[in-house]
Scaffold this active site. Structure first.
Site, PDB file in Angstrom:
ATOM      1  CD  GLU A   1      -2.781  -1.383   2.356  1.00  0.00           C
ATOM      2  OE1 GLU A   1      -3.876  -1.934   2.186  1.00  0.00           O
ATOM      3  OE2 GLU A   1      -2.358  -1.032   3.457  1.00  0.00           O
TER       4      GLU A   1
ATOM      5  CB  CYS B   1       3.100   7.611   3.110  1.00  0.00           C
ATOM      6  SG  CYS B   1       3.538   6.391   4.356  1.00  0.00           S
TER       7      CYS B   1
ATOM      8  CB  CYS C   1       7.272  -5.142   8.550  1.00  0.00           C
ATOM      9  SG  CYS C   1       8.603  -4.124   9.239  1.00  0.00           S
TER      10      CYS C   1
ATOM     11  CB  CYS D   1       6.604  -2.179  15.963  1.00  0.00           C
ATOM     12  SG  CYS D   1       8.232  -1.694  15.384  1.00  0.00           S
TER      13      CYS D   1
ATOM     14  CB  CYS E   1       3.273  -1.443  13.618  1.00  0.00           C
ATOM     15  SG  CYS E   1       3.260  -1.128  11.846  1.00  0.00           S
TER      16      CYS E   1
ATOM     17  N   GLY F   1       7.066  -1.891   5.847  1.00  0.00           N
ATOM     18  CA  GLY F   1       8.444  -2.368   5.769  1.00  0.00           C
ATOM     19  C   GLY F   1       9.466  -1.504   6.473  1.00  0.00           C
ATOM     20  CD  GLU F   2      13.727  -0.311   9.294  1.00  0.00           C
ATOM     21  OE1 GLU F   2      12.849   0.107  10.058  1.00  0.00           O
ATOM     22  OE2 GLU F   2      14.634   0.425   8.844  1.00  0.00           O
TER      23      GLU F   2
ATOM     24  CB  SER G   1      10.548   6.613   8.665  1.00  0.00           C
ATOM     25  OG  SER G   1      10.189   6.254   9.978  1.00  0.00           O
TER      26      SER G   1
ATOM     27  CB  SER H   1      10.127   4.592  14.769  1.00  0.00           C
ATOM     28  OG  SER H   1       9.752   4.930  13.463  1.00  0.00           O
ATOM     29  CG  LEU H   2      13.452   7.382  20.712  1.00  0.00           C
ATOM     30  CD1 LEU H   2      14.712   6.579  20.456  1.00  0.00           C
ATOM     31  CD2 LEU H   2      13.831   8.775  21.219  1.00  0.00           C
ATOM     32  CG  HIS H   3       7.614   4.847  19.020  1.00  0.00           C
ATOM     33  ND1 HIS H   3       7.043   6.002  18.532  1.00  0.00           N
ATOM     34  CD2 HIS H   3       7.689   4.002  17.960  1.00  0.00           C
ATOM     35  CE1 HIS H   3       6.771   5.847  17.252  1.00  0.00           C
ATOM     36  NE2 HIS H   3       7.170   4.652  16.878  1.00  0.00           N
TER      37      HIS H   3
ATOM     38  CG  ASN I   1      -3.343   6.317  13.402  1.00  0.00           C
ATOM     39  OD1 ASN I   1      -4.129   7.226  13.588  1.00  0.00           O
ATOM     40  ND2 ASN I   1      -2.163   6.507  12.812  1.00  0.00           N
TER      41      ASN I   1
ATOM     42  CB  CYS J   1       1.350   6.219  11.143  1.00  0.00           C
ATOM     43  SG  CYS J   1       2.430   7.382  10.398  1.00  0.00           S
TER      44      CYS J   1
HETATM   45  N1  SAH Z   1       9.837   0.673   9.665  1.00  0.00           N
HETATM   46  C1  SAH Z   1       9.939   2.093   9.572  1.00  0.00           C
HETATM   47  C2  SAH Z   1       8.918   2.746   8.663  1.00  0.00           C
HETATM   48  C3  SAH Z   1       7.486   2.266   8.708  1.00  0.00           C
HETATM   49  S1  SAH Z   1       6.489   2.724  10.100  1.00  0.00           S
HETATM   50  C4  SAH Z   1       9.934   2.709  10.951  1.00  0.00           C
HETATM   51  O1  SAH Z   1       9.783   1.972  11.924  1.00  0.00           O
HETATM   52  O2  SAH Z   1      10.133   3.902  11.082  1.00  0.00           O
HETATM   53  C5  SAH Z   1       6.228   4.454   9.932  1.00  0.00           C
HETATM   54  C6  SAH Z   1       5.902   5.140  11.255  1.00  0.00           C
HETATM   55  O3  SAH Z   1       4.576   4.771  11.728  1.00  0.00           O
HETATM   56  C7  SAH Z   1       6.850   4.760  12.371  1.00  0.00           C
HETATM   57  O4  SAH Z   1       7.239   5.903  13.090  1.00  0.00           O
HETATM   58  C8  SAH Z   1       6.004   3.857  13.228  1.00  0.00           C
HETATM   59  O5  SAH Z   1       6.480   3.773  14.532  1.00  0.00           O
HETATM   60  C9  SAH Z   1       4.649   4.507  13.106  1.00  0.00           C
HETATM   61  N2  SAH Z   1       3.530   3.656  13.512  1.00  0.00           N
HETATM   62  C10 SAH Z   1       3.460   2.306  13.477  1.00  0.00           C
HETATM   63  N3  SAH Z   1       2.280   1.877  13.946  1.00  0.00           N
HETATM   64  C11 SAH Z   1       1.574   2.982  14.284  1.00  0.00           C
HETATM   65  C12 SAH Z   1       0.255   3.202  14.807  1.00  0.00           C
HETATM   66  N4  SAH Z   1      -0.586   2.186  15.069  1.00  0.00           N
HETATM   67  N5  SAH Z   1      -0.152   4.477  15.013  1.00  0.00           N
HETATM   68  C13 SAH Z   1       0.665   5.514  14.720  1.00  0.00           C
HETATM   69  N6  SAH Z   1       1.910   5.373  14.215  1.00  0.00           N
HETATM   70  C14 SAH Z   1       2.358   4.121  14.000  1.00  0.00           C
END
Ligand code: SAH
Length: 348
Positions: A94, A107, A114, A118, A121, A165-166, A197, A220-222, A296, A339
């Protein structure tokens, strides 16, 4: 057994020229074919009208032209468009077009599924099927650019590798796609408008710096607390935060471009003072800005978006410490295009 023909789009211009030499033809045919494939984007050899019928037949015998097909388009109330893109082997990825007042951002996906895990996700629930080829990544951008012109009367302005994907686990192909996107024989877009990203793979971040890439980096730190990060992003056990930081400092030393930290705030996970302080202290060690992303939900129940007041707290503490921070509203939620919501049913 049927012999698998090679995808002609995996050849460089030089390799195409060599092919024509090998069949006793003129090398400049290679350039002509390259233009048909990339600048004009044809999907069949018959459309290459400046080649003789005989030459076209020879190409047909040796190669196929793999290309993506936009299978379905969904439009959100907020103008966001999600494409389901079918690949030559019927797998689906997608990509999303996100319009704002000043930009239209694509995007795009870099893998089918992937490799990472995570917990928050939706894409992580699909196992990684395969890497996308450079042309499959490039084609997503071309398709979104066309839609941007058609529905929003303006060309694409930015690209983020934040779809499925990464990207750093498909680094070579991502790099080749960026070469096409930025090259004059492709879309001639500035690399400054492209952001990769990553979940944060230190070795690859250093490699990008060594390779002198010109695009931007988002991580993507979180969470800036190792134990918490490991719980929500289990692969992080392999890439501890200090090692990630060291790679980011290396990136900055070579590129002089500040990093964007993507950060989601969840209830009872990182909506507390300790988490904020850890983030501030991490951010002070490398030039960066923080992009707070709205969570989300993916029907899991475990993760819950934090109260607005937590976001406000983060913003005020970061600002007090002079760390630039933006809060990103989520887009395209009604069509599962936001996202972390990309998880096409077709592949599961
Ligand atoms: N693998 C890469 C790129 C894909 S994810 C990465 O990890 O950065 C793109 C972004 O969406 C990342 O910052 C990820 O942490 C975020 N993301 C994943 N699941 C999400 C969700 N349910 N709600 C909001 N952001 C999310």
């Amino acid at each position: 057994m049927k012999i698998q023909k090679k995808d002609i789009r995996s050849l460089t211009k030089e390799q195409l020229q060599d092919f024509f030499i090998s069949i006793g033809d003129k090398p400049f045919r290679g350039k002509q074919v390259y233009e048909w494939l990339w600048k004009k984007g044809v999907h069949s050899f018959n459309e290459m009208t400046n080649l003789s019928k005989e030459t076209r037949k020879k190409l047909e015998e040796a190669f196929v032209i793999n290309h993506i097909a936009v299978d379905s388009i969904q439009k959100s109330n907020d103008g966001t468009i999600k494409n389901a893109v079918k690949l030559f082997d019927d797998l689906v990825v997608e990509s999303v077009l996100i319009p704002t007042k000043t930009r239209t951002t694509a995007c795009i996906s870099s893998q089918v599924g992937c490799s990472l895990d995570c917990k928050f996700c939706a894409t992580a629930r699909l196992k990684r099927m395969r890497n996308l080829n450079p042309d499959e990544i490039y084609d997503q951008v071309v398709a979104i650019d066309k839609e941007s012109r058609l529905y929003h009367n303006r060309p694409l302005s930015n690209i983020v590798f934040m779809g499925m994907g990464e990207p750093l686990m498909n680094y070579n192909n991502v790099l080749k796609s960026v070469e096409k996107i930025t090259g004059t024989e492709g879309l001639a877009m500035s690399p400054r408008r492209i952001t990769i990203s990553t979940s944060g793979i230190p070795k690859m971040i250093k490699k990008m710096a060594d390779d002198g890439v010109k695009f931007n980096l988002a991580v993507s730190l979180h969470s800036a607390i190792q134990e918490v990060r490991e719980q929500i992003m289990p692969f992080a056990t392999k890439f501890p935060l200090p090692e990630l930081l060291e790679a980011l400092q290396y990136w900055y030393r070579f590129t002089k471009r500040r990093i964007t930290f993507e950060y989601i705030i969840w209830k009872d996970i990182n909506d507390n003072q300790e988490a904020i302080e850890a983030l501030v202290s991490y951010c002070k060690k490398v030039p960066c800005k923080v992009n707070i992303i709205e969570y989300n939900p993916i029907d899991d129940g475990y993760f819950e978006k934090a109260e607005n007041v937590s976001t406000e707290k983060y913003v005020s503490v970061l600002e007090k410490n002079r760390i630039p921070v933006t809060v990103r509203r989520s887009r395209g939620k009604d069509i599962d295009a936001a996202c972390g919501q990309l998880a096409n049913k077709t592949n599961s």
